[in-house]
Design a protein around this motif. Sequence first.
Motif, PDB file in Angstrom:
ATOM      1  N   VAL A  78       0.811  -1.084  -0.013  1.00 58.71           N
ATOM      2  CA  VAL A  78       0.002  -0.091   0.074  1.00 58.71           C
ATOM      3  C   VAL A  78       0.801   1.297   0.128  1.00 58.71           C
ATOM      4  N   THR A 102       1.943   2.164  -3.571  1.00 60.47           N
ATOM      5  CA  THR A 102       0.902   2.533  -4.099  1.00 60.47           C
ATOM      6  C   THR A 102       0.514   4.210  -4.042  1.00 60.47           C
ATOM      7  N   ALA A 124      -3.631   5.853  -3.904  1.00 58.55           N
ATOM      8  CA  ALA A 124      -3.697   5.189  -2.726  1.00 58.55           C
ATOM      9  C   ALA A 124      -4.937   5.240  -2.128  1.00 58.55           C
ATOM     10  N   THR A 150      -7.747   2.170  -2.012  1.00 63.38           N
ATOM     11  CA  THR A 150      -8.077   1.864  -0.894  1.00 63.38           C
ATOM     12  C   THR A 150      -9.710   2.037  -0.565  1.00 63.38           C
ATOM     13  N   GLY A 160      -2.353   0.594   4.885  1.00 64.70           N
ATOM     14  CA  GLY A 160      -2.073  -0.761   4.809  1.00 64.70           C
ATOM     15  C   GLY A 160      -2.316  -1.492   5.985  1.00 64.70           C
ATOM     16  N   GLY A 193      -6.763  -6.843  -2.892  1.00 65.55           N
ATOM     17  CA  GLY A 193      -5.695  -6.120  -3.012  1.00 65.55           C
ATOM     18  C   GLY A 193      -4.622  -6.403  -4.186  1.00 65.55           C
ATOM     19  N   TYR A 220      -2.393  -3.508  -5.082  1.00 61.87           N
ATOM     20  CA  TYR A 220      -1.267  -3.522  -4.296  1.00 61.87           C
ATOM     21  C   TYR A 220      -0.323  -4.534  -4.606  1.00 61.87           C
TER      22      TYR A 220
END
Length: 340
Positions: free
Chosen positions: A185, A188, A195, A199, A253, A273, A276
């Motif tokens: 993460v 990213t 990010a 997310t 993360g 994910g 990621y």
Amino acid sequence: MKDLTSVIAAVVAFAATAGLGYIIIPYLRKLKFGQTILDIGPNWHKEKQGTPTMGGVMMVAGLIIALAVAYSYSAMFDGDFATELKATQSLTRFLAGIIMALLMSAIGFMDDYIKVVKKRNLGLTAKQKTFLQLLVAAVYLVTLLLGGMTTTTIPFIGDVQITSGIGLIFWPIALIFIYGFTNAVNLTDGIDGLASSVTLVVSCAFMLGSGLLFNSAFNTLSAALAGACVGFICWNAKPAKVFMGDTGSMFLGGMVVALSFGINRPVLLIFAGITYFLEAISDIIQVIYYKKTKKRFFKMAPLHHHFEMCGWSEQKIVFVFSLIALVGCVIAILPIVLNL
């Protein structure tokens, strides 16, 4: 009356995170907590030099405020969220996940502080960061074990015993899993809004998954995280007024890991994910390939920078990577929908 706890958590997290931007961003500018853009990045990123960083504290604060309001509301009306947290195992798993994410954020904060205030561009050394992250991950896993986590659910297989025999291999794999996804993460977070957008998609998937599993605690936590991401995107979408820094990316993360363990299906994060994972694996491939050939496999790593160098706009990268995350999330949630 319909339980609105998750809706309240999402709305409050959004409002608090977005609202805090009016206070925190000017304060970060006043402290001169500006991002230093390294020469190894794309040349056009130099225009972002000095943009306030460490804005991840907005999401952290927004989420905590939202959870406090949501819990108060739920307790007042005897909602599922407050009731569920009366059970020791549920409370342990819930608090352990939040504390783990906060500790990951604290490591990120130290890294940002060293970069911005101490003017050391690389922040914590790789060994220091790895040690601290593995320590936090290990304490989290021990807490889950002591809190009564004895099985993990794997789609198409069912509940697997993890406290004896071959099942014990779960714990070292889980340690690497937490460490890997927290850093994935972090990788990213390289262009405006990426990010937080990815997310947002992942947290919505876990909100759906936890809802289908009647897990109110993590349904509320997922909703709060989604709201915080939207609130932050208001300030972080291109052109970004603030960057989340490692303070924010490592918090995100930790949170997505906590959500996957919270519903006792960490294996689903492999699919949810996927974006990621692709970012992290591209970085690993680049390093290994360069060491062996002295040539670059990608134009630049992690993967979002490769597409930047290919001429993609930041907005296009955010859209496509979020779409990939959505596909991965659909695959991840399907076994829950189908009760597999």
